[in-house]
Design an enzyme around this catalytic site. Structure first.
Site: not given
Ligand code: AMP
Length: 148
Positions: A32-33, A96, A102, A104
């Site tokens: 996760d970035i 979400q 996804h 975590h």
């Molecule tokens: P959620 O809020 O549960 O939908 O989680 C989405 C996650 O995706 C968040 O923790 C973001 O930090 C992560 N995220 C968004 N864009 C990217 C990306 N390009 N690469 C990796 N993680 C990402």
């Protein structure tokens, strides 16, 4: 309706980069970035699905097994990891943001400052009658699975 342009769909197609940690025929895991803590990673199915409920049991189970293995790796990797949160937000109202399933995997350590926010209506003890009614409703919704 699945959005083919969501970030994770684009990562799966190789249109966007990721810090890949694991891949097989069913799933992909990457960093996760915007991590809660360094080492925070995501495990996603290759199947186009917004909600966990769209996955068959084998795929859903495979996500959790992959997350389990990666959490074990985190713990011995040198990344600060004294505990782990496995967290899946299913639906926008549940937080979400990316509409592709996804899971975590979040390394946690004492004093990291992360936590769930508990509002004034949360975590209130419910009376026994309400708990019984809730249990009955959820048991009935399982479609005939008997509850003791
Ligand atoms: P959620 O809020 O549960 O939908 O989680 C989405 C996650 O995706 C968040 O923790 C973001 O930090 C992560 N995220 C968004 N864009 C990217 C990306 N390009 N690469 C990796 N993680 C990402």
């Amino acid at each position: 309706m699945y959005d083919d342009q969501n970030i994770f769909a684009r990562i799966l197609r190789g249109e966007l980069p990721c810090y890949k940690l694991y891949e097989d025929a069913v799933c992909l895991a990457f960093l996760d970035i915007f991590p809660v803590n360094p080492g925070h990673l995501l495990v996603i199915p290759k199947q186009k699905a917004v909600s966990l409920s769209e996955l068959d049991a084998a795929t859903a189970g495979h996500l959790l097994m992959t997350a389990q293995k990666l959490a074990d790796s985190l713990r011995v990797s040198g990344v600060r990891c004294e505990g782990v949160n496995f967290w899946l937000s299913d639906g926008a109202e549940a937080g979400q943001e990316v509409p592709h399933v996804h899971l975590h995997v979040i390394p946690r350590f004492k004093g990291d400052g992360f936590g769930w926010k508990v509002g004034p209506n949360n975590r209130k003890a419910l009376p026994a009658g309400e708990l019984e009614a809730l249990a009955s409703a959820i048991c009935r919704a399982q479609g005939g699975v008997p509850c003791s």
